[in-house]
Scaffold this motif. Structure first.
Motif, PDB file in Angstrom:
ATOM      1  N   GLU A   1     -26.181 -32.003  12.977  1.00 54.43           N
ATOM      2  CA  GLU A   1     -26.242 -32.659  11.657  1.00 54.43           C
ATOM      3  C   GLU A   1     -25.775 -34.116  11.752  1.00 54.43           C
ATOM      4  O   GLU A   1     -26.301 -34.997  11.073  1.00 54.43           O
ATOM      5  CB  GLU A   1     -25.348 -31.913  10.651  1.00 54.43           C
ATOM      6  CG  GLU A   1     -25.925 -30.605  10.151  1.00 54.43           C
ATOM      7  CD  GLU A   1     -24.947 -29.837   9.272  1.00 54.43           C
ATOM      8  OE1 GLU A   1     -25.389 -29.225   8.289  1.00 54.43           O
ATOM      9  OE2 GLU A   1     -23.719 -29.822   9.555  1.00 54.43           O
TER      10      GLU A   1
ATOM     11  N   TYR B   1     -31.637 -35.194   4.889  1.00 50.18           N
ATOM     12  CA  TYR B   1     -30.298 -35.303   5.489  1.00 50.18           C
ATOM     13  C   TYR B   1     -29.733 -36.724   5.501  1.00 50.18           C
ATOM     14  O   TYR B   1     -28.556 -36.911   5.777  1.00 50.18           O
ATOM     15  CB  TYR B   1     -30.268 -34.689   6.881  1.00 50.18           C
ATOM     16  CG  TYR B   1     -31.235 -35.308   7.866  1.00 50.18           C
ATOM     17  CD1 TYR B   1     -30.933 -36.480   8.528  1.00 50.18           C
ATOM     18  CD2 TYR B   1     -32.448 -34.678   8.158  1.00 50.18           C
ATOM     19  CE1 TYR B   1     -31.818 -37.035   9.428  1.00 50.18           C
ATOM     20  CE2 TYR B   1     -33.334 -35.219   9.064  1.00 50.18           C
ATOM     21  CZ  TYR B   1     -33.006 -36.400   9.697  1.00 50.18           C
ATOM     22  OH  TYR B   1     -33.885 -36.935  10.586  1.00 50.18           O
TER      23      TYR B   1
ATOM     24  N   GLN C   1     -34.427 -30.629   3.196  1.00 48.87           N
ATOM     25  CA  GLN C   1     -33.676 -31.157   4.345  1.00 48.87           C
ATOM     26  C   GLN C   1     -33.621 -32.688   4.346  1.00 48.87           C
ATOM     27  O   GLN C   1     -33.933 -33.348   5.344  1.00 48.87           O
ATOM     28  CB  GLN C   1     -34.265 -30.625   5.662  1.00 48.87           C
ATOM     29  CG  GLN C   1     -33.734 -29.241   6.022  1.00 48.87           C
ATOM     30  CD  GLN C   1     -32.206 -29.275   6.213  1.00 48.87           C
ATOM     31  OE1 GLN C   1     -31.693 -29.972   7.078  1.00 48.87           O
ATOM     32  NE2 GLN C   1     -31.467 -28.548   5.380  1.00 48.87           N
TER      33      GLN C   1
ATOM     34  N   GLU D   1     -24.733 -39.170   5.021  1.00 51.15           N
ATOM     35  CA  GLU D   1     -25.238 -37.837   5.369  1.00 51.15           C
ATOM     36  C   GLU D   1     -25.350 -37.065   4.057  1.00 51.15           C
ATOM     37  O   GLU D   1     -24.486 -37.158   3.196  1.00 51.15           O
ATOM     38  CB  GLU D   1     -24.266 -37.148   6.335  1.00 51.15           C
ATOM     39  CG  GLU D   1     -24.856 -35.998   7.133  1.00 51.15           C
ATOM     40  CD  GLU D   1     -25.185 -34.750   6.316  1.00 51.15           C
ATOM     41  OE1 GLU D   1     -26.179 -34.075   6.626  1.00 51.15           O
ATOM     42  OE2 GLU D   1     -24.436 -34.462   5.346  1.00 51.15           O
TER      43      GLU D   1
ATOM     44  N   THR E   1     -26.812 -33.552   3.489  1.00 52.24           N
ATOM     45  CA  THR E   1     -27.008 -32.096   3.329  1.00 52.24           C
ATOM     46  C   THR E   1     -25.898 -31.273   3.981  1.00 52.24           C
ATOM     47  O   THR E   1     -26.069 -30.079   4.230  1.00 52.24           O
ATOM     48  CB  THR E   1     -28.370 -31.652   3.906  1.00 52.24           C
ATOM     49  OG1 THR E   1     -28.513 -32.206   5.216  1.00 52.24           O
ATOM     50  CG2 THR E   1     -29.513 -32.098   3.033  1.00 52.24           C
ATOM     51  N   GLY E   2     -24.776 -31.914   4.290  1.00 49.60           N
ATOM     52  CA  GLY E   2     -23.684 -31.167   4.915  1.00 49.60           C
ATOM     53  C   GLY E   2     -22.352 -31.495   4.270  1.00 49.60           C
ATOM     54  O   GLY E   2     -22.283 -32.017   3.159  1.00 49.60           O
TER      55      GLY E   2
ATOM     56  N   TYR F   1     -19.284 -29.593   9.660  1.00 50.97           N
ATOM     57  CA  TYR F   1     -20.426 -30.335  10.205  1.00 50.97           C
ATOM     58  C   TYR F   1     -20.765 -29.806  11.581  1.00 50.97           C
ATOM     59  O   TYR F   1     -19.865 -29.464  12.351  1.00 50.97           O
ATOM     60  CB  TYR F   1     -20.091 -31.842  10.321  1.00 50.97           C
ATOM     61  CG  TYR F   1     -20.510 -32.606   9.095  1.00 50.97           C
ATOM     62  CD1 TYR F   1     -21.846 -32.823   8.822  1.00 50.97           C
ATOM     63  CD2 TYR F   1     -19.566 -33.094   8.203  1.00 50.97           C
ATOM     64  CE1 TYR F   1     -22.243 -33.497   7.678  1.00 50.97           C
ATOM     65  CE2 TYR F   1     -19.953 -33.773   7.058  1.00 50.97           C
ATOM     66  CZ  TYR F   1     -21.306 -33.966   6.810  1.00 50.97           C
ATOM     67  OH  TYR F   1     -21.702 -34.627   5.676  1.00 50.97           O
TER      68      TYR F   1
END
Ligand code: IPM
Ligand code: MN
Length: 371
Positions: free
Chosen positions: A165, A103, A101, A136, A138-139, A161
């Motif tokens: 997040e 992020y 994670q 960002e 992880t998305g 998204y």
């Protein structure tokens, strides 16, 4: 201080640049009486060759059991030219980002006066540039559903998204802006994309909590132009995954070499530190790659584990090598030093040996030249 550091060398020049950072961290540990334990783990094409998987579960376990991760580079040309390959080295890094994670990817962009000449941009435009990209990680489209139709005639990648997040990386970016020049620029494509409109809405909602930070918004196409035309206007740049990937490579042109820029990827678990450059397979094993991006990533690692004085010493050592032109081939193709030599010189500075060595033939001897 006792810390466990996972070392993920990866592919191409990954092992040789990471080796310099490990040497530097060992020198720091010695100077400041810390104990760092390094554990190597497999990832990328190297891991595919040895285990069949780009991210063996043992690697995730080692990372989760560590206080920080030092990462080299990932990617191999044999996969780049084979679009039908089912297993790809990059899945290792993407999988690790997701599993841990991670992020937020933090990519500082700074310049060195002695290297302004390397940039194709005018010196007056890049002097004193100092901004940081919060990407960002992880998305977005990187992790959305991917489809290839059965007949191979169409394909799609979803970009999505959630509010949460966007919020978590935005808070980190706002907090960083408060510690810096108090300006945050959201880069999006809100005139076209629904996800970008959500980004704008969320950032607008959060902004009042950081009243001392000025917020502005740029469409990514305009931002790509502004980074080249007037990079001094930026302080903290906040953006989604894919836009951040693209503009951070673009921003490296300001510094003069992709080999100079470090990054930190942080989340709720172990943080990861890696240069922003790729695996540069043409240079692998030749001891010519620039280790500075990796060594400065190690400095970010030291900051992250609460050792700012040690981090500052590493940064000063790197600046000293650059100012004295102890640089690799990407920076000086004629009179260059090897990857390992730059690593040793950084350590000399840390160990304060440089007073004796700076005018010493020793350094001259280790210079390579194509003349
Ligand atoms: C980066 C790299 C990666 C990315 C690749 C290797 C998957 O380009 O860290 O910027 O696209 O995120
Ligand atoms: Mn990239």
């Amino acid at each position: 201080m006792f810390k466990k550091i996972a070392v993920l060398n990866g592919d191409g020049i990954g092992p040789e640049v990471t080796r310099q950072s490990v040497k530097v961290l060992k020198a720091i540990a010695e100077q400041f009486d810390h104990e760092f334990i390094f554990t190597e783990a497999l990832i990328g094409a190297d891991a595919i060759d040895k285990t069949g998987s780009p991210l063996p579960s043992e690697t995730i376990d080692i990372c989760l059991d560590s206080d920080a991760i030092l990462f080299g580079a990932i990617g191999h040309p044999k996969y780049d030219n084979d679009p039908s390959a089912k297993v790809r080295p990059e899945q290792g890094l993407l999988g690790l980002r997701k599993a841990l994670q991670l992020y937020a990817n933090i990519r500082p962009v700074t310049t060195y006066p002695t290297l302004h000449f390397l940039s194709p941009l005018k010196t007056k435009n890049i002097e004193d540039v100092d901004f940081v990209i919060f990407r960002e990680l992880t998305g977005g489209i990187y992790f959305g559903k991917k489809e290839l139709s059965e007949d191979g005639q169409s394909a799609s990648d979803d970009c999505s998204y959630t509010k949460e997040e966007i919020e978590r990386v935005s808070h980190l970016a706002f907090k960083a802006a408060q510690q810096r020049k108090k300006k945050l620029t959201l880069v999006d494509k809100a005139n076209v994309l629904e996800t970008s409109r959500l980004w704008r809405k969320v950032v607008q909602e959060i902004a009042p909590q950081y009243a001392d930070v000025t917020v502005d918004y740029l469409f990514v196409d305009n931002a790509a132009m502004q980074i080249i035309l007037n990079p001094k206007q930026f302080d903290v740049v906040l953006t989604e995954n894919m836009f951040g990937d693209i503009i951070s490579d673009e921003a490296s042109v300001i510094s003069g070499s992709l080999g100079l820029l470090p990054s930190a990827s942080v989340g709720n678990r172990t943080a990861l530190f890696e240069p922003i450059h790729g695996s540069y397979p043409q240079a692998a094993g030749k001891d010519i790659a620039n280790p500075v991006g990796s060594i400065l990533s190690a400095a970010m690692l030291l900051d992250h584990i609460g050792l700012p004085e040690e981090a500052a010493l590493v940064r000063n050592a790197v600046t000293w090598t650059i100012e004295n032109r102890f640089v690799t081939k990407d920076i000086d193709p004629i009179n260059f030093y090897f990857t390992s030599t730059v690593g040793e010189l950084v350590i000399d500075y840390i160990n304060k040996n440089f007073f004796e060595r700076v005018n010493n033939e020793n350094i001259e001897l280790r210079k390579s030249t194509i003349i």
